[in-house]
Write a protein that holds these residues in place. Sequence first.
Motif, PDB file in Angstrom:
ATOM      1  N   LEU A 333      16.536  69.393  32.693  1.00  0.00           N
ATOM      2  CA  LEU A 333      17.084  69.972  31.462  1.00  0.00           C
ATOM      3  C   LEU A 333      18.581  69.691  31.354  1.00  0.00           C
ATOM      4  O   LEU A 333      19.087  69.364  30.276  1.00  0.00           O
ATOM      5  CB  LEU A 333      16.819  71.476  31.419  1.00  0.00           C
ATOM      6  N   HIS A 334      19.296  69.795  32.467  1.00  0.00           N
ATOM      7  CA  HIS A 334      20.730  69.532  32.458  1.00  0.00           C
ATOM      8  C   HIS A 334      21.025  68.044  32.283  1.00  0.00           C
ATOM      9  O   HIS A 334      21.989  67.671  31.609  1.00  0.00           O
ATOM     10  CB  HIS A 334      21.369  70.052  33.747  1.00  0.00           C
ATOM     11  N   VAL A 335      20.188  67.202  32.886  1.00  0.00           N
ATOM     12  CA  VAL A 335      20.366  65.755  32.720  1.00  0.00           C
ATOM     13  C   VAL A 335      20.178  65.370  31.257  1.00  0.00           C
ATOM     14  O   VAL A 335      20.996  64.646  30.667  1.00  0.00           O
ATOM     15  CB  VAL A 335      19.376  64.985  33.623  1.00  0.00           C
ATOM     16  N   LEU A 336      19.101  65.853  30.649  1.00  0.00           N
ATOM     17  CA  LEU A 336      18.815  65.499  29.256  1.00  0.00           C
ATOM     18  C   LEU A 336      19.840  66.090  28.292  1.00  0.00           C
ATOM     19  O   LEU A 336      19.993  65.602  27.174  1.00  0.00           O
ATOM     20  CB  LEU A 336      17.400  65.952  28.878  1.00  0.00           C
ATOM     21  N   MET A 357      13.663  67.128  23.410  1.00  0.00           N
ATOM     22  CA  MET A 357      14.104  67.667  22.121  1.00  0.00           C
ATOM     23  C   MET A 357      15.342  68.547  22.298  1.00  0.00           C
ATOM     24  O   MET A 357      16.318  68.424  21.548  1.00  0.00           O
ATOM     25  CB  MET A 357      12.987  68.505  21.489  1.00  0.00           C
ATOM     26  N   ILE A 358      15.297  69.423  23.292  1.00  0.00           N
ATOM     27  CA  ILE A 358      16.413  70.335  23.537  1.00  0.00           C
ATOM     28  C   ILE A 358      17.695  69.559  23.834  1.00  0.00           C
ATOM     29  O   ILE A 358      18.784  69.954  23.436  1.00  0.00           O
ATOM     30  CB  ILE A 358      16.078  71.281  24.709  1.00  0.00           C
ATOM     31  N   VAL A 419      15.967  63.593  16.224  1.00  0.00           N
ATOM     32  CA  VAL A 419      15.813  64.434  17.415  1.00  0.00           C
ATOM     33  C   VAL A 419      16.956  65.448  17.493  1.00  0.00           C
ATOM     34  O   VAL A 419      16.783  66.571  17.989  1.00  0.00           O
ATOM     35  CB  VAL A 419      15.703  63.575  18.699  1.00  0.00           C
ATOM     36  N   GLY A 420      18.124  65.081  16.958  1.00  0.00           N
ATOM     37  CA  GLY A 420      19.227  66.038  16.905  1.00  0.00           C
ATOM     38  C   GLY A 420      18.910  67.235  16.025  1.00  0.00           C
ATOM     39  O   GLY A 420      19.286  68.368  16.338  1.00  0.00           O
ATOM     40  N   GLU A 424      18.617  71.342  17.174  1.00  0.00           N
ATOM     41  CA  GLU A 424      19.225  72.510  16.536  1.00  0.00           C
ATOM     42  C   GLU A 424      18.176  73.572  16.215  1.00  0.00           C
ATOM     43  O   GLU A 424      18.427  74.773  16.355  1.00  0.00           O
ATOM     44  CB  GLU A 424      19.962  72.084  15.266  1.00  0.00           C
ATOM     45  N   MET A 425      16.991  73.155  15.802  1.00  0.00           N
ATOM     46  CA  MET A 425      15.917  74.104  15.512  1.00  0.00           C
ATOM     47  C   MET A 425      15.495  74.845  16.782  1.00  0.00           C
ATOM     48  O   MET A 425      15.295  76.061  16.768  1.00  0.00           O
ATOM     49  CB  MET A 425      14.719  73.375  14.905  1.00  0.00           C
ATOM     50  N   ALA A 426      15.342  74.093  17.890  1.00  0.00           N
ATOM     51  CA  ALA A 426      14.911  74.702  19.152  1.00  0.00           C
ATOM     52  C   ALA A 426      15.940  75.705  19.656  1.00  0.00           C
ATOM     53  O   ALA A 426      15.598  76.817  20.074  1.00  0.00           O
ATOM     54  CB  ALA A 426      14.659  73.622  20.199  1.00  0.00           C
TER      55      ALA A 426
END
Length: 449
Positions: A333-336, A357-358, A419-420, A424-426
């Motif tokens: 998660l931190h890498v992405l 996505m996040i 994807v950006g 924002e939605m997530a």
Amino acid sequence: MAGSEDSPAGKHVAVFTFPFASHVAPLLSLVRRIAAASPATMFSFFSSEKSNLTRFPGGRRDATCPNLVAYDVWDGAPEGYVPSGRNPVEPVEIFLRVVPGNFESVLHAAERERGRKITCLLTDAFYWFAADMAQERSVPWVPVWTASPCALLAHLETDSIRQIFGTSGMTLDAIPGLSAMRMMDMMKEVLDETAPFPTMLYRMGQVLPQAAAVVANSFENIDPIVEGELRSKLRKVLDVGPFVLSPPPPLSDEHGCIPWLDEQETASVVYVSFGSVIRPPPHEITAIVKALDKTASPFLWSYRGDAKAEIPRELLESATGTRGKVVPWAPQLHVLGHRAVGAFVTHSGWNSVLESMIGGVPMVGRPFFGDQSMNARAVEAVWQIGVAVEGGAFTEEATAVALERVLAGEEGKRIRERVGALKEMALGAVEPQGSSTRNFDALVEIVTG
């Protein structure tokens, strides 16, 4: 007796896990959140002994939630059993032979030990039998679905899909919510009418409409058409995801991934990872290395296995040098979420898709099994936030072309913009007034009310 801590009339939630692959961790994370929100409620967590040993290393009591206690259920394997390795779902099939009896017996033991009858069943959605158990006890059944929404819809539409398949139909455009899918994207379990695991999934699809609510590891408006179909077929759908954001995991980076990324240019790095279970065959691993070398892309590879032994030495040395980094594990998660990552080469598992996505990172998908093909198709054809590897397997040429498409040019720019927007939605969904937060509050009320 443990039940003396509170009134016997208090709430007691039984949690049934599916102790395989990536099912346990997200459900346990969700249960800990609910337990923290309702400290007077007892939670009994049922999983296999092997699974519990990894999740509760200090014993059956949870270090973070004093109202949560783990219980071992029999996995069905005889003493001394060693998987043959010929059939990867063999342990699952053995386990399914002893359900629901293994859960029933331990459930009674937990009620006696804790001094409270069960007041709710919170289970992995796979467990069709929980519908009858909840009805017999006159308590709500709340199944948790950890895969993608489109896969859930496919299980609810299994009869229609099989009918189309039986007439040699190649597309699913007649089924609302699945019109972008092709028969080649469909999970083989949906089409199999005989094996134990597909039979379990079919029975699940038949009984889910009985549930008080179905909890999903997703967020509202990610796919409105699929969401609308699910809400028309189920009593209540609660999107409370992405689970990984509630709360986000702390950074653990023993292999120095983040400092290495700090030295790279923005949106330049290709991150490669296939989750905790999958490893592509050797010729595909070689193809990935050659494609990375061909595109001169800096890369970070979270490689499950012995990279030095399994990747040809000359290829590994040529591709890495100062340009690449191969590690046995990365804080995904931190890498992405790092500004340097520009593409994610993935198996398209649902957790990985959500995490991409996040992070706002375009994907290059190569699915292997389960709902991964449907996820990869949705990434490319529904959300248009990535591409699938042409031909369905890694070759040097197909992988290089896919990387160029998401990393460069106008197509790559449009993919990053889309994807950006989902990012924002997530993130908005898990804000204090976000849809996932509101749905979580409703879930707590159903489970403990």
